[in-house]
Scaffold this active site. Structure first.
Site, mmCIF file in Angstrom:
data_model
loop_
_atom_site.group_PDB
_atom_site.id
_atom_site.type_symbol
_atom_site.label_atom_id
_atom_site.label_comp_id
_atom_site.label_asym_id
_atom_site.label_seq_id
_atom_site.Cartn_x
_atom_site.Cartn_y
_atom_site.Cartn_z
ATOM 1 N N HIS A 3 0.775 -1.104 -0.092
ATOM 2 C CA HIS A 3 -0.062 0.016 0.022
ATOM 3 C C HIS A 3 0.765 1.267 0.040
ATOM 4 O O HIS A 3 1.708 1.454 0.932
ATOM 5 C CB HIS A 3 -0.756 0.038 1.234
ATOM 6 N N ARG A 4 0.845 1.974 -1.156
ATOM 7 C CA ARG A 4 1.572 3.226 -1.197
ATOM 8 C C ARG A 4 3.041 2.792 -1.239
ATOM 9 O O ARG A 4 3.700 3.598 -0.686
ATOM 10 C CB ARG A 4 1.171 4.307 0.124
ATOM 11 N N GLU A 46 0.121 -0.704 -4.882
ATOM 12 C CA GLU A 46 -0.918 0.311 -4.782
ATOM 13 C C GLU A 46 -0.342 1.731 -4.817
ATOM 14 O O GLU A 46 0.755 2.003 -4.224
ATOM 15 C CB GLU A 46 -1.878 0.163 -3.594
ATOM 16 N N ASP A 64 -1.081 6.191 -5.388
ATOM 17 C CA ASP A 64 -2.220 7.375 -5.660
ATOM 18 C C ASP A 64 -1.871 8.612 -6.552
ATOM 19 O O ASP A 64 -0.686 8.880 -6.393
ATOM 20 C CB ASP A 64 -2.667 8.208 -4.251
ATOM 21 N N HIS A 116 -0.254 10.983 -1.894
ATOM 22 C CA HIS A 116 -1.617 10.281 -1.313
ATOM 23 C C HIS A 116 -2.584 11.432 -1.219
ATOM 24 O O HIS A 116 -3.944 11.757 -1.609
ATOM 25 C CB HIS A 116 -1.697 9.470 0.032
ATOM 26 N N GLU A 142 -4.590 4.102 -7.903
ATOM 27 C CA GLU A 142 -5.609 4.845 -7.321
ATOM 28 C C GLU A 142 -5.783 6.402 -7.836
ATOM 29 O O GLU A 142 -4.775 7.088 -7.562
ATOM 30 C CB GLU A 142 -5.681 4.658 -5.880
ATOM 31 N N LYS A 155 -7.200 9.749 -7.313
ATOM 32 C CA LYS A 155 -7.890 10.522 -6.293
ATOM 33 C C LYS A 155 -8.524 11.750 -6.562
ATOM 34 O O LYS A 155 -8.247 12.870 -6.620
ATOM 35 C CB LYS A 155 -6.614 11.084 -5.477
ATOM 36 N N ASP A 202 0.391 -2.042 4.525
ATOM 37 C CA ASP A 202 1.610 -1.291 4.591
ATOM 38 C C ASP A 202 2.935 -2.056 4.728
ATOM 39 O O ASP A 202 3.989 -1.626 4.677
ATOM 40 C CB ASP A 202 1.346 -0.380 5.833
HETATM 41 O O1 G3P Z 1 -6.466 1.262 -2.434
HETATM 42 C C1 G3P Z 1 -6.776 1.069 -0.890
HETATM 43 C C2 G3P Z 1 -6.470 2.299 -0.178
HETATM 44 O O2 G3P Z 1 -5.396 3.118 -0.638
HETATM 45 C C3 G3P Z 1 -7.616 3.418 -0.232
HETATM 46 O O3 G3P Z 1 -7.405 4.305 0.707
HETATM 47 O O4 G3P Z 1 -6.964 6.569 1.657
HETATM 48 O O5 G3P Z 1 -5.294 4.658 1.487
HETATM 49 O O6 G3P Z 1 -5.790 5.643 -0.639
HETATM 50 P P1 G3P Z 1 -6.511 5.430 0.808
HETATM 51 MG MG MG Z 2 -4.811 4.622 -2.069
#
Ligand code: G3P
Ligand code: MG
Length: 280
Positions: free
Chosen positions: A7-8, A34, A36, A49, A113, A115, A240
């Site tokens: 994640h990120r 993943e 953003d 993000h 993702e 945003k 994470d």
């Molecule tokens: O893709 C899952 C997650 O990234 C969604 O929430 O706020 O971390 O981008 P956020």
């Molecule tokens: Mg995200």
């Protein structure tokens, strides 16, 4: 098997959405990453993000008010810890991340993702699709968004785009409707996964609808919750800490193998006993 997505990037151990975080994710050998994206004032796709730069850089203000040149002056690494290890790390453009992943030999899935749930960035979907189609990337790209309009636009721009609808709240009818529009994947919160489990158990008619699309669950860092996501049978766990999720997955696989071995040997013993007793 449930895939593991960083994640990120490897956000638990590195400054999120930066090249070091993505490099660490690739090194962990997880199946997915993943990130953003937002747009700069001069229309560049930036990997960050928040809508503002404040939390993850030494600057202040909305991403959309910075030009690429201005954003590149910010330090996106020093906030992470006091070690100076990440001092001077920059906010990357999406192009830079795609090229770095290619150079590092990443062959998994990149989850971009978009945003657009808080700020509207006119034309962001077109820029994204153009960039994604500008090269034959050696990894698969999937999109996700909290904003169904963005997913719809992506679908119109690219009939083959893999789309994930990000959902954290429960609204059965909305989700059913969205399934028909964007039926590739659910990207759901842990809470929603629990709700899905209940629906599957209590409403058999809902099962095919829930199971028709892939289901990826975010953002799972606690080992207990990770176990629950694995046992739910999600297509991916977004975390994470990819190393932690991968280690736990291996552990669960060994436990299952041990259980099968135990059951087989127990079964064999019972057959032997019955044979000895003349029952078989
Ligand atoms: O893709 C899952 C997650 O990234 C969604 O929430 O706020 O971390 O981008 P956020
Ligand atoms: Mg995200």
């Amino acid at each position: 098997m449930t895939d593991v997505y960083a994640h990120r990037g490897s956000r638990g151990t590195h400054p999120e959405n930066t090249l070091p975080a993505f490099h660490a994710a690739v090194q962990s050998a997880c199946e997915g990453i993943e990130l953003d994206v937002h747009l700069s004032s001069d229309g560049q796709l930036l990997v960050i993000h928040d809508e503002k730069v404040d939390r993850t850089t030494n600057g202040q203000g909305l991403v959309r008010d910075f030009s690429l040149k201005e954003i590149k002056k910010l330090d996106a690494g020093s906030w992470f810890d006091d070690s100076y290890t990440f001092k001077g790390v920059k906010i990357p453009t999406l192009q830079e991340v795609l090229e770095a992943l290619k150079d590092w030999g990443f062959k998994g899935k990149l989850n971009i993702e978009i945003k657009t749930d808080k700020i509207v960035y006119p034309g962001i979907e077109r820029k994204l699709v153009d960039l994604v189609h500008s090269d034959a990337w050696p990894f698969q790209i999937i999109y996700s968004s909290f904003n169904p309009k963005s997913l719809k636009r992506l679908r119109l721009l690219d009939a083959n785009a893999q789309l994930g609808y990000l959902a954290s709240d429960i609204n059965f009818l909305t989700k059913m409707f969205l399934r028909y529009y964007h039926k590739d994947a659910w990207h759901i919160s842990y809470r929603m996964m629990k709700e899905f489990s209940k629906w599957k158990k209590n409403y058999p008619f809902a099962r095919p609808y829930l199971e028709a699309a892939k289901c990826r669950v975010w953002t799972i860092n606690d080992p207990k919750k990770m176990r629950a996501v694995y046992s739910f049978g999600a297509d991916a766990i977004i975390t994470d800490y990819p190393e932690r999720a991968l280690a736990l997955r291996s552990e669960i696989i060994s436990e299952k193998k041990d259980l099968i071995l135990e059951m087989t040997s127990k079964g064999n013993q019972e057959i032997k006993l019955k044979k000895d007793e003349g029952d078989v």
